[in-house]
Write an enzyme that holds these catalytic residues in place. Structure first.
Site, PDB file in Angstrom:
ATOM      1  N   CYS A  96       0.803  -1.223   0.000  1.00 58.66           N
ATOM      2  CA  CYS A  96       0.000   0.000   0.000  1.00 58.66           C
ATOM      3  C   CYS A  96       0.836   1.274   0.000  1.00 58.66           C
ATOM      4  O   CYS A  96       0.379   2.316  -0.461  1.00 58.66           O
ATOM      5  CB  CYS A  96      -0.927   0.022   1.216  1.00 58.66           C
ATOM      6  SG  CYS A  96      -1.965  -1.427   1.367  1.00 58.66           S
ATOM      7  N   HIS A 349      -9.044   2.850  -2.802  1.00 59.60           N
ATOM      8  CA  HIS A 349      -7.650   2.618  -2.397  1.00 59.60           C
ATOM      9  C   HIS A 349      -6.976   1.694  -3.405  1.00 59.60           C
ATOM     10  O   HIS A 349      -6.918   0.478  -3.202  1.00 59.60           O
ATOM     11  CB  HIS A 349      -7.656   2.007  -0.996  1.00 59.60           C
ATOM     12  CG  HIS A 349      -6.315   1.595  -0.475  1.00 59.60           C
ATOM     13  ND1 HIS A 349      -5.122   2.180  -0.869  1.00 59.60           N
ATOM     14  CD2 HIS A 349      -5.972   0.626   0.439  1.00 59.60           C
ATOM     15  CE1 HIS A 349      -4.115   1.598  -0.237  1.00 59.60           C
ATOM     16  NE2 HIS A 349      -4.607   0.653   0.550  1.00 59.60           N
ATOM     17  N   CYS A 380      -1.189   2.614   6.711  1.00 64.73           N
ATOM     18  CA  CYS A 380      -0.785   1.261   7.086  1.00 64.73           C
ATOM     19  C   CYS A 380      -0.391   0.508   5.828  1.00 64.73           C
ATOM     20  O   CYS A 380      -0.770   0.863   4.711  1.00 64.73           O
ATOM     21  CB  CYS A 380      -1.899   0.549   7.841  1.00 64.73           C
ATOM     22  SG  CYS A 380      -3.451   0.380   6.946  1.00 64.73           S
TER      23      CYS A 380
END
Length: 404
Positions: A96, A349, A380
């Protein structure tokens, strides 16, 4: 201490509209590298005063580096975007935090004088490449109990956060998710989203060519009442629902970073100055806690306190992850400094692309809030990590003085 060496500035940060990762989604028939190329091209177009041959590096991230988002993306996207063949490039994977890592990697390069200008970016086509597809985790992770079985299922790690911290209730998560959708809708109506969006041409085998010009995931009518009966897919009787999770998303981002001296030389107006950054590891089963130690490290390196941060952009992988961060730093759930334009729960996302979306939204907020000197982007990261970057607002009086 702050970043060593020369001052590094974020000249600009842009993104494609985000699409839903599904067979009828916005980018169902569009290649991932074409989405990234469109964003990089527009980044170059918006800053013609910087000669393309002066770009020293292109770093593009993807979590699944296969198919149309493989083959050393920094190099291939640079070539596709029309950069001279003399400009090198490479690919990055920190799940991510891919785009965030691309930014901090090229920034460090610029800070030590190993370059003057660079493009960083990220792309994820989750419709073509679902997270974990074709991955082959080493069996030692399980047989030697190096990580929990939950560690490879991000939604399960979110449920674990609810378990570990009883104050992180479903009611709080539902209320937070509703607010994210509302704030994004308000920001869109106020004209805060569109300036950083790059329209992307999208083909369709039945309807011909179209133009992606708006985000597809948001659900502005979402309410807490409407979430009440949603299933909890990661655990029977759990607390994490689709409404409190970021949707599976396709999209790309890109940023232009330079030394402060080069920006001044070419008349480029910085949107932010990089102050410090940090990455940290946590228990993979509690992946969502990653932003907490990463932020503490970044603050320590900058010589700042959490009270010095006037704006926060926290990636909303799950609502509970943001709430855990807020509790760790004694911030309220509805603190107006936190994600004022909404977040990933609303907009989506696309994994490795999201870090730069946080930066573009923070930069837009800096313009609207010259009284704020420092802002934070944090997220995160899968398998138990966190990343944080502290930025200074060039519109703040004290920053203007240091630029003279």
């Amino acid at each position: 201490m702050p970043l060593l060496g020369r001052d590094v500035v974020l000249v600009d940060a842009l993104r494609s509209p985000f699409g839903r990762a599904r067979p009828d989604g916005l980018y169902a028939h569009t290649r991932a590298d074409d989405i990234a190329t469109a964003v990089v091209r527009d980044l170059l177009r918006r800053h013609p005063q910087l000669p393309p041959e002066q770009i020293d590096e292109v770093a593009i991230a993807a979590t699944s580096q296969v198919g149309d988002q493989g083959l050393t993306l920094g190099r291939t996207v640079g070539v596709l975007a029309g950069l001279p063949g003399t400009v090198p490039g490479y690919a990055i994977d920190r799940m991510c935090a891919g785009a965030m890592t691309a930014v901090t990697s090229v920034a460090a390069q610029i800070a030590i004088g190993a370059g003057d200008a660079a493009i960083a970016g990220g792309v994820e086509h989750m419709g073509h490449h679902p997270l974990g597809k074709d991955a082959d985790p080493n069996p030692r992770f399980m047989t030697e109990r190096l990580v929990s079985t939950d560690a490879l299922v991000m939604g399960a790690t979110a449920e674990n956060l609810h378990d570990a911290y009883p104050a992180l209730t479903r009611a709080r998560a539902d209320a937070y998710a509703e607010a994210s959708q509302r704030k994004y809708a308000e920001a869109l109506a106020a004209g805060h989203i569109d300036p950083d969006l790059v329209p992307v041409g999208v083909p369709d085998p039945e309807r011909g060519w179209g133009l992606a010009s708006a985000d597809e995931p948001p659900r502005p009518g979402t309410t807490v009442a409407g979430m009440a009966d949603l299933p909890t897919p990661f655990r029977p009787g759990g607390r994490v629902t689709a409404a409190t999770s970021s949707p599976l998303t396709d999209g790309a981002t890109a940023a232009l970073l330079t030394s402060a001296d080069l920006a001044a030389e070419h008349g480029l107006a910085p949107r932010a100055r990089l102050v410090s950054y940090a990455y940290a590891g946590v228990d993979p089963a509690l992946m969502g806690l990653g932003p907490v130690p990463a932020t503490r490290r970044a603050l320590e390196r900058a010589g700042l306190q959490i009270s010095d941060i006037g704006l926060f952009e926290i990636n909303e992988a799950f609502a509970v992850q943001v709430l855990a961060f807020l509790d760790a730093f004694d911030l309220s759930d509805n603190d107006p400094r936190v994600n004022p334009y909404g977040g990933a729960i609303a907009v989506g996302h696309p994994l490795a692309a999201s870090g730069i979306r946080l930066m573009s939204q923070l930069a837009r907020q800096f313009e609207a809030h010259p009284e704020v000197r420092y802002g934070l982007t944090t997220m995160c990261v899968g398998l138990g990590q966190g990343g944080s970057v502290i930025w200074a607002n060039p519109h703040h009086t004290d920053e203007k003085e240091t630029q003279r």
